[in-house]
Write a protein that holds these residues in place. Sequence first.
Motif, PDB file in Angstrom:
ATOM      1  N   LEU A   1      33.527  38.917  37.087  1.00 13.24           N
ATOM      2  CA  LEU A   1      34.531  39.291  36.089  1.00 13.24           C
ATOM      3  C   LEU A   1      33.974  40.201  35.002  1.00 13.24           C
ATOM      4  O   LEU A   1      34.704  40.554  34.076  1.00 13.24           O
ATOM      5  N   HIS A   2      32.710  40.607  35.100  1.00 12.54           N
ATOM      6  CA  HIS A   2      32.104  41.467  34.071  1.00 12.54           C
ATOM      7  C   HIS A   2      32.939  42.725  33.871  1.00 12.54           C
ATOM      8  O   HIS A   2      33.319  43.385  34.832  1.00 12.54           O
ATOM      9  N   GLY A   3      33.226  43.035  32.634  1.00  8.62           N
ATOM     10  CA  GLY A   3      33.914  44.276  32.300  1.00  8.62           C
ATOM     11  C   GLY A   3      35.430  44.218  32.416  1.00  8.62           C
ATOM     12  O   GLY A   3      36.099  45.207  32.140  1.00  8.62           O
ATOM     13  N   LEU A   4      35.985  43.078  32.831  1.00  6.26           N
ATOM     14  CA  LEU A   4      37.441  42.981  32.963  1.00  6.26           C
ATOM     15  C   LEU A   4      38.061  42.461  31.673  1.00  6.26           C
ATOM     16  O   LEU A   4      37.442  41.718  30.912  1.00  6.26           O
ATOM     17  N   THR A   5      39.296  42.854  31.447  1.00  6.21           N
ATOM     18  CA  THR A   5      40.031  42.298  30.316  1.00  6.21           C
ATOM     19  C   THR A   5      40.474  40.891  30.677  1.00  6.21           C
ATOM     20  O   THR A   5      40.391  40.474  31.837  1.00  6.21           O
ATOM     21  N   ARG A   6      40.961  40.181  29.708  1.00  3.36           N
ATOM     22  CA  ARG A   6      41.439  38.812  29.927  1.00  3.36           C
ATOM     23  C   ARG A   6      42.568  38.789  30.963  1.00  3.36           C
ATOM     24  O   ARG A   6      42.578  37.949  31.862  1.00  3.36           O
ATOM     25  N   ALA A   7      43.510  39.710  30.858  1.00  6.35           N
ATOM     26  CA  ALA A   7      44.639  39.771  31.784  1.00  6.35           C
ATOM     27  C   ALA A   7      44.172  40.115  33.193  1.00  6.35           C
ATOM     28  O   ALA A   7      44.621  39.508  34.174  1.00  6.35           O
ATOM     29  N   GLN A   8      43.258  41.080  33.311  1.00  9.02           N
ATOM     30  CA  GLN A   8      42.731  41.448  34.625  1.00  9.02           C
ATOM     31  C   GLN A   8      41.963  40.278  35.242  1.00  9.02           C
ATOM     32  O   GLN A   8      42.078  40.013  36.439  1.00  9.02           O
ATOM     33  N   ALA A   9      41.180  39.587  34.419  1.00  9.81           N
ATOM     34  CA  ALA A   9      40.387  38.458  34.910  1.00  9.81           C
ATOM     35  C   ALA A   9      41.298  37.349  35.436  1.00  9.81           C
ATOM     36  O   ALA A   9      41.015  36.739  36.471  1.00  9.81           O
ATOM     37  N   ALA A  10      42.406  37.086  34.747  1.00  7.30           N
ATOM     38  CA  ALA A  10      43.336  36.051  35.194  1.00  7.30           C
ATOM     39  C   ALA A  10      43.929  36.406  36.551  1.00  7.30           C
ATOM     40  O   ALA A  10      44.005  35.557  37.455  1.00  7.30           O
ATOM     41  N   LEU A  11      44.325  37.666  36.731  1.00 10.96           N
ATOM     42  CA  LEU A  11      44.882  38.096  38.020  1.00 10.96           C
ATOM     43  C   LEU A  11      43.845  38.009  39.132  1.00 10.96           C
ATOM     44  O   LEU A  11      44.145  37.559  40.240  1.00 10.96           O
ATOM     45  N   GLU A  12      42.623  38.432  38.849  1.00 12.68           N
ATOM     46  CA  GLU A  12      41.567  38.391  39.860  1.00 12.68           C
ATOM     47  C   GLU A  12      41.203  36.960  40.224  1.00 12.68           C
ATOM     48  O   GLU A  12      40.929  36.661  41.384  1.00 12.68           O
ATOM     49  N   LEU A  13      41.206  36.077  39.247  1.00 16.05           N
ATOM     50  CA  LEU A  13      40.905  34.665  39.510  1.00 16.05           C
ATOM     51  C   LEU A  13      41.976  34.047  40.404  1.00 16.05           C
ATOM     52  O   LEU A  13      41.666  33.323  41.354  1.00 16.05           O
ATOM     53  N   GLN A  14      43.238  34.344  40.123  1.00 16.74           N
ATOM     54  CA  GLN A  14      44.326  33.863  40.977  1.00 16.74           C
ATOM     55  C   GLN A  14      44.182  34.397  42.393  1.00 16.74           C
ATOM     56  O   GLN A  14      44.332  33.656  43.366  1.00 16.74           O
ATOM     57  N   ALA A  15      43.858  35.669  42.507  1.00 17.08           N
ATOM     58  CA  ALA A  15      43.693  36.288  43.829  1.00 17.08           C
ATOM     59  C   ALA A  15      42.518  35.668  44.581  1.00 17.08           C
ATOM     60  O   ALA A  15      42.593  35.463  45.795  1.00 17.08           O
ATOM     61  N   LEU A  16      41.436  35.349  43.875  1.00 18.30           N
ATOM     62  CA  LEU A  16      40.275  34.714  44.510  1.00 18.30           C
ATOM     63  C   LEU A  16      40.653  33.354  45.094  1.00 18.30           C
ATOM     64  O   LEU A  16      40.335  33.053  46.249  1.00 18.30           O
ATOM     65  N   ILE A  17      41.339  32.544  44.323  1.00 14.12           N
ATOM     66  CA  ILE A  17      41.709  31.206  44.793  1.00 14.12           C
ATOM     67  C   ILE A  17      42.665  31.306  45.974  1.00 14.12           C
ATOM     68  O   ILE A  17      42.517  30.581  46.966  1.00 14.12           O
ATOM     69  N   ASP A  18      43.610  32.221  45.899  1.00 11.30           N
ATOM     70  CA  ASP A  18      44.530  32.416  47.025  1.00 11.30           C
ATOM     71  C   ASP A  18      43.778  32.908  48.261  1.00 11.30           C
ATOM     72  O   ASP A  18      44.061  32.473  49.381  1.00 11.30           O
ATOM     73  N   SER A  19      42.801  33.793  48.075  1.00  8.16           N
ATOM     74  CA  SER A  19      41.997  34.278  49.203  1.00  8.16           C
ATOM     75  C   SER A  19      41.183  33.151  49.822  1.00  8.16           C
ATOM     76  O   SER A  19      41.070  33.058  51.050  1.00  8.16           O
ATOM     77  N   CYS A  20      40.623  32.294  48.988  1.00  8.76           N
ATOM     78  CA  CYS A  20      39.868  31.145  49.500  1.00  8.76           C
ATOM     79  C   CYS A  20      40.767  30.279  50.375  1.00  8.76           C
ATOM     80  O   CYS A  20      40.367  29.859  51.467  1.00  8.76           O
ATOM     81  N   TYR A  21      41.984  30.035  49.915  1.00 10.69           N
ATOM     82  CA  TYR A  21      42.914  29.198  50.679  1.00 10.69           C
ATOM     83  C   TYR A  21      43.259  29.857  52.010  1.00 10.69           C
ATOM     84  O   TYR A  21      43.180  29.234  53.065  1.00 10.69           O
ATOM     85  N   ARG A  22      43.608  31.134  51.968  1.00 10.21           N
ATOM     86  CA  ARG A  22      44.001  31.855  53.184  1.00 10.21           C
ATOM     87  C   ARG A  22      42.856  31.991  54.178  1.00 10.21           C
ATOM     88  O   ARG A  22      43.056  31.933  55.389  1.00 10.21           O
ATOM     89  N   GLN A  23      41.628  32.186  53.682  1.00 12.30           N
ATOM     90  CA  GLN A  23      40.486  32.407  54.559  1.00 12.30           C
ATOM     91  C   GLN A  23      39.735  31.120  54.893  1.00 12.30           C
ATOM     92  O   GLN A  23      38.687  31.153  55.526  1.00 12.30           O
ATOM     93  N   ASP A  24      40.247  29.977  54.426  1.00 11.44           N
ATOM     94  CA  ASP A  24      39.628  28.680  54.688  1.00 11.44           C
ATOM     95  C   ASP A  24      38.215  28.592  54.107  1.00 11.44           C
ATOM     96  O   ASP A  24      37.301  28.067  54.730  1.00 11.44           O
ATOM     97  N   VAL A  25      38.040  29.129  52.905  1.00 12.75           N
ATOM     98  CA  VAL A  25      36.765  29.079  52.195  1.00 12.75           C
ATOM     99  C   VAL A  25      36.858  27.976  51.149  1.00 12.75           C
ATOM    100  O   VAL A  25      37.726  28.016  50.284  1.00 12.75           O
ATOM    101  N   SER A  26      35.969  27.006  51.236  1.00 12.87           N
ATOM    102  CA  SER A  26      36.073  25.873  50.324  1.00 12.87           C
ATOM    103  C   SER A  26      35.288  26.045  49.030  1.00 12.87           C
ATOM    104  O   SER A  26      35.593  25.401  48.035  1.00 12.87           O
TER     105      SER A  26
END
Length: 176
Positions: A94-119
């Motif tokens: 998350l280095h260099g991201l704004t708070r809003a960008q970081a929130a979106l990226e964090l949501q996308a990471l968790i969704d990607s983990c779920y979809r890709q079966d990454v625990s």
Amino acid sequence: MNDESDELELFRQAVKVDKRVQADTVEPVRAKPASAPVRQRHQQRQQSASVQFSDDYRAHFAEGPVRYVAEGDDPSLARQLRRGQHVPDLILDLHGLTRAQAALELQALIDSCYRQDVSCCSVMHGYGSGVLKQQVPHWLVQHPLVRAFHQAPREFGGDAALLVLVRTKSSESLAL
């Protein structure tokens, strides 16, 4: 004068070029801007994040390293994360991201983990001004797919990162 012209002629013969040297530089290939459909898909993925994080929500964390285990999950998960028994398969920086960008990226990471079966994944928030370091744990607590998180061991980023355990499709099918 004759000597000078002879010397000049000798010089010209000595430096005579058999073949002209052409510029050997190659023009860099310019990246084409993303097409409209690609941009739209990227925006839709970010907007389709399943959870909207609240910046106002404040969870209570015990003193010491930041840690959390969701209700109903094994309390030893935090200890396992602290000891490095879970290795992250995905890493979000998350280095260099704004708070809003970081929130979106964090949501996308968790969704990607779920979809890709990454625990297990790692979220590197860094030090900086401390804004993301303070905010990321409060966001993670709000997401229903987060099972546990703990400040990362030194080899995975130390106190500038969190190791996160996420519910996956396979873990949900085992629970049924």
